[in-house]
Design a protein around this motif. Structure first.
Motif, short mmCIF file in Angstrom:
data_model
loop_
_atom_site.label_atom_id
_atom_site.label_comp_id
_atom_site.label_asym_id
_atom_site.label_seq_id
_atom_site.Cartn_x
_atom_site.Cartn_y
_atom_site.Cartn_z
N ILE A 27 -41.56 -21.24 34.54
CA ILE A 27 -42.74 -20.38 34.66
C ILE A 27 -43.50 -20.79 35.92
N PRO A 28 -43.82 -19.82 36.81
CA PRO A 28 -44.45 -20.19 38.09
C PRO A 28 -45.84 -20.80 37.92
N PHE A 29 -46.18 -21.72 38.85
CA PHE A 29 -47.49 -22.35 38.85
C PHE A 29 -48.44 -21.46 39.67
N TYR A 30 -49.75 -21.72 39.50
CA TYR A 30 -50.74 -20.91 40.20
C TYR A 30 -50.60 -21.06 41.70
N SER A 31 -50.65 -19.93 42.40
CA SER A 31 -50.60 -20.04 43.85
C SER A 31 -51.36 -18.88 44.48
N VAL A 32 -51.84 -19.10 45.72
CA VAL A 32 -52.47 -18.04 46.49
C VAL A 32 -51.59 -17.82 47.71
N GLY A 33 -51.06 -16.63 47.86
CA GLY A 33 -50.11 -16.40 48.94
C GLY A 33 -48.88 -17.27 48.70
N ASN A 34 -48.58 -18.14 49.66
CA ASN A 34 -47.45 -19.03 49.48
C ASN A 34 -47.87 -20.45 49.13
N ASN A 35 -49.19 -20.67 49.07
CA ASN A 35 -49.68 -22.02 48.82
C ASN A 35 -49.86 -22.26 47.33
N MET A 36 -49.22 -23.32 46.83
CA MET A 36 -49.47 -23.72 45.44
C MET A 36 -50.86 -24.33 45.35
N LEU A 37 -51.57 -24.01 44.29
CA LEU A 37 -52.88 -24.62 44.08
C LEU A 37 -52.67 -26.06 43.61
N SER A 38 -53.65 -26.93 43.94
CA SER A 38 -53.59 -28.29 43.40
C SER A 38 -54.22 -28.29 42.02
N TYR A 39 -54.00 -29.37 41.25
CA TYR A 39 -54.60 -29.47 39.92
C TYR A 39 -56.12 -29.37 40.00
N GLY A 40 -56.69 -29.92 41.09
CA GLY A 40 -58.14 -29.86 41.24
C GLY A 40 -58.63 -28.43 41.38
N GLN A 41 -57.90 -27.65 42.18
CA GLN A 41 -58.31 -26.25 42.37
C GLN A 41 -58.13 -25.45 41.08
N VAL A 42 -57.05 -25.78 40.33
CA VAL A 42 -56.85 -25.12 39.04
C VAL A 42 -58.00 -25.46 38.11
N PHE A 43 -58.47 -26.71 38.21
CA PHE A 43 -59.61 -27.13 37.39
C PHE A 43 -60.82 -26.25 37.68
N TRP A 44 -61.06 -25.98 38.97
CA TRP A 44 -62.19 -25.10 39.32
C TRP A 44 -61.99 -23.70 38.75
N LEU A 45 -60.75 -23.21 38.86
CA LEU A 45 -60.45 -21.88 38.33
C LEU A 45 -60.74 -21.81 36.83
N PHE A 46 -60.20 -22.79 36.09
CA PHE A 46 -60.38 -22.80 34.64
C PHE A 46 -61.85 -22.97 34.28
N GLY A 47 -62.52 -23.87 35.02
CA GLY A 47 -63.94 -24.10 34.76
C GLY A 47 -64.73 -22.82 34.94
N GLY A 48 -64.39 -22.07 36.01
CA GLY A 48 -65.06 -20.79 36.25
C GLY A 48 -64.83 -19.83 35.10
N ILE A 49 -63.57 -19.74 34.64
CA ILE A 49 -63.26 -18.83 33.53
C ILE A 49 -64.04 -19.24 32.28
N LEU A 50 -64.09 -20.57 32.03
CA LEU A 50 -64.82 -21.05 30.85
C LEU A 50 -66.30 -20.67 30.95
N LEU A 51 -66.90 -20.90 32.14
CA LEU A 51 -68.32 -20.56 32.31
C LEU A 51 -68.55 -19.08 32.07
N VAL A 52 -67.66 -18.24 32.63
CA VAL A 52 -67.82 -16.80 32.46
C VAL A 52 -67.71 -16.42 30.99
N SER A 53 -66.73 -17.02 30.26
CA SER A 53 -66.59 -16.61 28.86
C SER A 53 -67.78 -17.10 28.03
#
Lengths: 320, 296
Positions: A140-166
């Motif tokens: 299963i593919p990991f999160y990426s923007v364009g061709n760049n894979m996101l780092s765990y830290g950036q994924v943390f920001w993404l998830f944190g943002g989703i949590l805050l929004v929910s």
């Protein structure tokens, strides 16, 4: 004002955390904790606000995870579409599961949800062509923007943002006409019905929302882990999710977040504290003790603590 | 063909009857405190493991091991009341708190067993007859194991009948089950009947665990598998308040399971029985074997 400080504090915490540590495992663990928080927030909404018990939340989690995995791997679609498909499908399942709740209450409803979770689990194991069955679903593919894979830290920001929004959406719902009707239904649904409020609609909405969050958490997990096996979708995971909601505090906005983070990290702390064999045993004992001695959950206690700290500071600045 | 069907009826009914015993644990607690112990099935696992250790590891003989393990399970029932039910009730915790506490208790026992006995299934001593022993009855082979299951359940049902209907303590149990406050006003010690219901609940499920062990081995399956849900299902089919209806509910669930294995597929066996549970709950929440819900 106080609320603003709390929100800003939460955002700062999420932004700063990945900068403190470079340990991949810690970051991965925190990402899992955020996923669990998203799911537990939905459960707090369903059980604490709308008063409907669900012991089959792992079923929605599985639906979200496998749908997103199927869409991205087998159909080759981007991750965002896979996640949305997972959420939509679990919301539909949530609508279906809300039908028994029109007639059934408490224990009987929880039995139906257990049966739902078990049925989904059996499907996961037996529908090998779609889910990979007991062998797992790989690649299963990991999160990426364009061709760049996101780092765990950036994924943390993404998830944190989703949590805050929910959490924010939930906060707005709670303080709307809709949320008040829901709290009324929690106290007495016959009385609510006689006031001209359709409890059916409320129940459908509550199940749909919490199922959607669970499906979202599942889809996020699928792309974080990279592979899926049937283990995270058993009845025991469902009961763990309910435990997170209860330990965090069922009637508080922060309940899901506190419970999700707390009960994800506690076993890991114990495991690294030299309790390799006993950590699950001790965790369940600690949860039982918390439930017995703090039936309101840890969320409100932490909230009060924060409030006191901030009040002290503010009153100090005023006198100064 | 007819022989096959009869064979399936025999085996389905025997396994189903043990599901009914697991369901009895639910019924006894529901009658007195209207709570569901989600760690219900843990008693079965504890019963099987205790019997295993007393019988094979300490060589105590069948009768003594059986009595000892049931005695320990009874103590566990009392502990459940003293350390889980009462403290939660005193601090104003509701049903949900009890549900979560017992769910966590289930995890606790599973992990305790994993730590002490390991996760591998253990062979159960052939105390109820070996796997090859059977009696032929007009072409149908009835394993002695199933005969013993019927025997134990028969004795148990007679015992429960006499305990509830013919003794004073059974009468006070029934009175307290129907109306707690009124029973307390009539001078019935509700604490005693609550303790009795906890002991009955855990002991019956413990016996069910010992009976199920030859079929499922002494394994974690007994404490975390779908047997627990099937126990709940048989209790619901019986209407949650009727011990005899619960046994009937379990038997019909076992029959349904075996017939769906024969005619549809064994992989979807559990899905079918859970779907039936959901259908019964939605269409007839008071149970399909609930002819006399007031009397037990």
């Amino acid at each position: 004002m106080k609320k603003l400080i709390l929100i800003v504090g939460a955002i700062l915490l999420i932004i700063l955390f990945p900068l403190f540590t470079n340990n991949m495992y810690h970051l991965y663990l925190m990402n899992r904790a955020l996923i669990h928080s998203i799911l537990a927030t939905g459960l707090v909404f369903l059980t604490g606000f709308a008063g409907q018990i669900s012991l089959g939340q792992a079923g929605f989690y599985a639906i979200g995870a496998y749908t997103s995995a199927y869409f991205t791997v087998r159909l080759g679609l981007p991750i965002s579409i896979g996640v949305i498909a997972g959420v939509v499908l679990s919301v539909v399942a949530g609508f279906l599961l809300s039908i028994p709740s029109f007639k059934l209450k408490a224990f009987f409803l929880s039995l139906v949800t257990i049966a739902f979770g078990q049925i989904v689990w059996m499907l996961v194991i037996n529908l090998t062509p779609i889910t990979g069955g007991p062998y797992g679903f790989f690649g299963i593919p990991f999160y990426s923007v364009g061709n760049n894979m996101l780092s765990y830290g950036q994924v943390f920001w993404l998830f944190g943002g989703i949590l805050l929004v929910s959490v924010f959406i939930m906060y707005r719902i709670k303080h709307s006409h809709f949320g008040r009707a829901m709290l009324a239904m929690n106290d007495d649904d016959v009385a609510t019905e006689t006031c001209g409020i359709s409890t059916k609609k409320l129940k459908i909405a509550a199940f749909g929302f919490s199922a959607g969050l669970a499906g979202l958490a599942g889809a996020l997990y699928a792309h974080l882990a990279g592979f899926l096996s049937p283990e995270p979708f058993t009845f025991f995971e469902s009961s763990n999710f309910v435990a997170m909601a209860v330990v965090g505090g069922l009637r508080h906005m922060s309940g899901g977040v506190v419970g999700g983070i707390g009960l994800t990290l506690l076993p890991e702390f114990l495991r690294f504290g030299g309790w390799e064999n006993y950590y699950l045993m001790v965790t369940s004992l600690i949860v039982i003790v918390i439930i017995i001695f703090v039936p309101m959950g840890l969320g409100p206690i932490l909230e009060n603590l924060f409030r006191k700290v901030f009040k002290l500071k503010r009153s100090n600045t005023k006198t100064l | 063909m007819l022989q096959d069907i009869l064979q399936i009826i025999v085996s389905g009914a025997s396994i189903g009857a043990t599901y009914g015993l697991v369901g009895l644990g639910v019924v006894f607690l529901w009658l007195t405190i209207s709570r569901i112990n989600f760690a219900n099935i843990s008693s079965a696992m504890l019963g099987a493991y205790l019997f295993y250790s007393f019988y094979t590891q300490l060589n105590l003989g069948f009768f003594i091991s059986f009595v000892l393990s049931i005695a320990v399970i009874a103590l566990y029932g009392l502990g459940l009341r003293a350390f889980i039910y009462e403290p939660i009730r005193k601090r104003g915790g509701g049903r949900l708190e009890f549900v979560v506490a017992t769910l966590m208790l289930c995890t606790f026992w599973l992990n305790l067993i994993i730590v002490t006995y390991g996760a591998l299934p253990k062979p159960f001593p052939p105390v109820f007859g070996g796997s090859q022993d059977f009696i032929s009855l007009g072409g149908i082979r009835i394993p002695t194991l199933y005969l013993n299951i019927y025997l134990v359940i028969g004795i148990l049902m007679v015992f429960i009948y006499f305990l509830l209907n013919k003794t004073l303590i059974g009468k006070s149990f029934r009175a307290a089950a129907q109306n707690r406050e009124a029973a307390a006003l009539m001078g019935i010690d509700v604490k005693v009947t609550t303790s009795l219901s906890f002991i009955l609940a855990t002991c019956v499920v413990g016996i069910a665990g010992i009976l199920l062990a030859p079929i499922y081995f002494v394994s974690l399956e007994l404490g975390g598998g779908s047997i627990g849900v099937k126990g709940f299902a048989s209790a619901v089919l019986g209407g949650l308040t009727n011990p005899y209806g619960t046994i009937l509910g379990g038997i019909s669930l076992g029959l349904l399971e075996n017939f769906s294995t024969l005619y549809i597929s064994s992989t979807y066996r559990d899905i079918i029985s859970f779907s039936v549970l959901v259908a019964v709950l939605i269409l007839k929440p008071s149970g399909i074997f609930n002819w006399k819900s007031k009397k037990i």
